[in-house]
Design a protein around this motif. Structure first.
Motif, PDB file in Angstrom:
ATOM      1  N   LEU A   1       0.831  -1.205   0.000  1.00  0.00           N
ATOM      2  CA  LEU A   1       0.000   0.000   0.000  1.00  0.00           C
ATOM      3  C   LEU A   1       0.865   1.253   0.000  1.00  0.00           C
ATOM      4  O   LEU A   1       0.562   2.234  -0.670  1.00  0.00           O
ATOM      5  CB  LEU A   1      -0.926   0.000   1.208  1.00  0.00           C
ATOM      6  CG  LEU A   1      -1.934   1.128   1.268  1.00  0.00           C
ATOM      7  CD1 LEU A   1      -3.110   0.831   0.336  1.00  0.00           C
ATOM      8  CD2 LEU A   1      -2.446   1.328   2.685  1.00  0.00           C
TER       9      LEU A   1
ATOM     10  N   THR B   1      -0.289   6.987   6.891  1.00  0.00           N
ATOM     11  CA  THR B   1      -1.411   6.042   6.833  1.00  0.00           C
ATOM     12  C   THR B   1      -2.096   5.934   8.189  1.00  0.00           C
ATOM     13  O   THR B   1      -1.453   5.655   9.203  1.00  0.00           O
ATOM     14  CB  THR B   1      -0.914   4.640   6.415  1.00  0.00           C
ATOM     15  OG1 THR B   1      -0.260   4.731   5.146  1.00  0.00           O
ATOM     16  CG2 THR B   1      -2.072   3.665   6.314  1.00  0.00           C
TER      17      THR B   1
ATOM     18  N   THR C   1      -3.741   8.370   3.517  1.00  0.00           N
ATOM     19  CA  THR C   1      -4.533   7.170   3.255  1.00  0.00           C
ATOM     20  C   THR C   1      -5.190   6.735   4.558  1.00  0.00           C
ATOM     21  O   THR C   1      -4.589   6.860   5.626  1.00  0.00           O
ATOM     22  CB  THR C   1      -3.652   6.014   2.737  1.00  0.00           C
ATOM     23  OG1 THR C   1      -2.904   6.460   1.591  1.00  0.00           O
ATOM     24  CG2 THR C   1      -4.487   4.808   2.343  1.00  0.00           C
TER      25      THR C   1
ATOM     26  N   ILE D   1      -7.165   3.313   6.060  1.00  0.00           N
ATOM     27  CA  ILE D   1      -7.598   1.939   5.827  1.00  0.00           C
ATOM     28  C   ILE D   1      -8.327   1.436   7.060  1.00  0.00           C
ATOM     29  O   ILE D   1      -8.147   1.936   8.168  1.00  0.00           O
ATOM     30  CB  ILE D   1      -6.422   1.010   5.459  1.00  0.00           C
ATOM     31  CG1 ILE D   1      -5.276   1.132   6.448  1.00  0.00           C
ATOM     32  CG2 ILE D   1      -5.937   1.301   4.061  1.00  0.00           C
ATOM     33  CD1 ILE D   1      -4.074   0.297   6.083  1.00  0.00           C
TER      34      ILE D   1
ATOM     35  N   PRO E   1     -10.782   1.307   1.049  1.00  0.00           N
ATOM     36  CA  PRO E   1     -10.011   2.322   1.779  1.00  0.00           C
ATOM     37  C   PRO E   1     -10.204   3.717   1.190  1.00  0.00           C
ATOM     38  O   PRO E   1     -10.612   3.879   0.039  1.00  0.00           O
ATOM     39  CB  PRO E   1      -8.552   1.851   1.590  1.00  0.00           C
ATOM     40  CG  PRO E   1      -8.641   0.406   1.208  1.00  0.00           C
ATOM     41  CD  PRO E   1      -9.925   0.261   0.454  1.00  0.00           C
TER      42      PRO E   1
ATOM     43  N   ASP F   1      -8.285   6.244  -0.362  1.00  0.00           N
ATOM     44  CA  ASP F   1      -6.959   6.397  -0.961  1.00  0.00           C
ATOM     45  C   ASP F   1      -6.849   7.651  -1.822  1.00  0.00           C
ATOM     46  O   ASP F   1      -5.786   7.927  -2.387  1.00  0.00           O
ATOM     47  CB  ASP F   1      -6.573   5.157  -1.770  1.00  0.00           C
ATOM     48  CG  ASP F   1      -7.647   4.751  -2.775  1.00  0.00           C
ATOM     49  OD1 ASP F   1      -8.607   5.515  -2.968  1.00  0.00           O
ATOM     50  OD2 ASP F   1      -7.519   3.651  -3.357  1.00  0.00           O
ATOM     51  N   GLN F   2      -7.931   8.412  -1.921  1.00  0.00           N
ATOM     52  CA  GLN F   2      -7.918   9.705  -2.600  1.00  0.00           C
ATOM     53  C   GLN F   2      -8.691  10.694  -1.731  1.00  0.00           C
ATOM     54  O   GLN F   2      -9.756  10.375  -1.216  1.00  0.00           O
ATOM     55  CB  GLN F   2      -8.558   9.601  -3.985  1.00  0.00           C
ATOM     56  CG  GLN F   2      -7.793   8.706  -4.948  1.00  0.00           C
ATOM     57  CD  GLN F   2      -8.449   8.650  -6.322  1.00  0.00           C
ATOM     58  OE1 GLN F   2      -9.509   9.238  -6.536  1.00  0.00           O
ATOM     59  NE2 GLN F   2      -7.830   7.942  -7.238  1.00  0.00           N
TER      60      GLN F   2
ATOM     61  N   ALA G   1      -8.159  11.509   1.171  1.00  0.00           N
ATOM     62  CA  ALA G   1      -8.433  10.712   2.370  1.00  0.00           C
ATOM     63  C   ALA G   1      -8.820  11.574   3.565  1.00  0.00           C
ATOM     64  O   ALA G   1      -9.715  11.223   4.337  1.00  0.00           O
ATOM     65  CB  ALA G   1      -7.221   9.852   2.703  1.00  0.00           C
TER      66      ALA G   1
END
Length: 246
Positions: free
Chosen positions: A17, A157, A221, A223, A229, A231-232, A234
């Motif tokens: 990731l 993350t 990000t 998750i 998730p 991922d854009q 976020a």
């Protein structure tokens, strides 16, 4: 419905990731015995090259071998009261790893009846083993609920478990799509299920402050255990998903 439609294949294999961050998609699980859900664990490689396994999913010898290629497994994390059921088999195959658990998990009747070993409770203070790399936030709720959230600073993350569920309608059997929408757990900006929002809200100021800390990370990000998730955009998606708490 095929499990590949419900989940995020390839299953039961590490997928990169970010640098030193992998996810393993698995499932489907049966929520309440009937609703098929994708489930995910996260692997973090720490500065000493050892691995932290967050919310372990089902064990297989092949998966174990693949993970060991990334580094030695030193830590297992059970981040809330629901995500511990696969620990027993992982512990049997990796007995030297330390298991860290959300506070209160060890007092639950199901856990006491099992042979799962819980070595240390987690809190909002990261243990020395990863304090230089990972921040923690404990999100409290009534009835003994607590979810420990992890922010991996090197990759930006944020790792949640059930505090956000972001299920894609196309991956749900038609019978359950309406239920998921009512529960508020549908992409593109899913939330915690209604019951969990109530449990956390009732903790008042402490829960709200935890939510503010999560948003303040401004993650690249996000998750979580169930669903697509973030991922854009976020950080903005996280704000929308936690608006009920903020």
């Amino acid at each position: 419905m095929s499990k590949d439609l419900v989940t995020y294949p390839p299953l039961d294999t590490p997928k990169a990731l970010a640098e030193d961050v992998w996810i393993v998609d698995s499932g489907p699980l049966k929520a309440m015995g009937v609703i098929p859900l994708p489930v995910r664990m996260t692997i973090l490689r720490l500065a000493d090259k050892s691995l932290l396994i967050h919310s372990p999913t089902r064990y297989s010898v092949d998966l174990h071998k693949e993970i060991e290629r990334l580094g030695p497994i030193r830590h297992f994390v059970a981040p809330n009261i629901a995500h511990w059921t696969y620990l027993e088999e992982w512990q049997r195959h990796v007995p030297q790893a330390t298991t860290w658990a959300a506070p209160g998990l060890g007092q639950r009747a199901q856990v006491k009846k099992s042979v799962v070993r819980l070595d240390h409770d987690l809190s909002s203070r990261s243990p020395a083993a990863w304090a230089d790399e990972i921040d923690q936030v404990a999100v409290p709720g009534i009835g003994g609920f607590c979810e420990i959230c992890f922010y991996h600073r090197p990759s930006g993350t944020l790792i949640l478990t059930d505090l956000v569920q972001n299920l894609e309608p196309r991956k749900l059997p038609g019978l359950f799509r309406g239920m998921a929408r009512v529960a508020g757990v549908v992409a593109p900006a899913g939330k915690a299920p209604i019951y969990l929002r109530a449990i956390v809200r009732l903790k008042g100021r402490a829960a709200k402050e935890a939510g503010r800390r999560l948003v303040a990370f401004n993650p690249a990000t996000v998750i979580f255990a169930h669903g697509r998730p973030f991922d854009q955009n976020a950080s903005e998606q996280l704000k929308r998903s936690l608006s009920w708490l903020l």
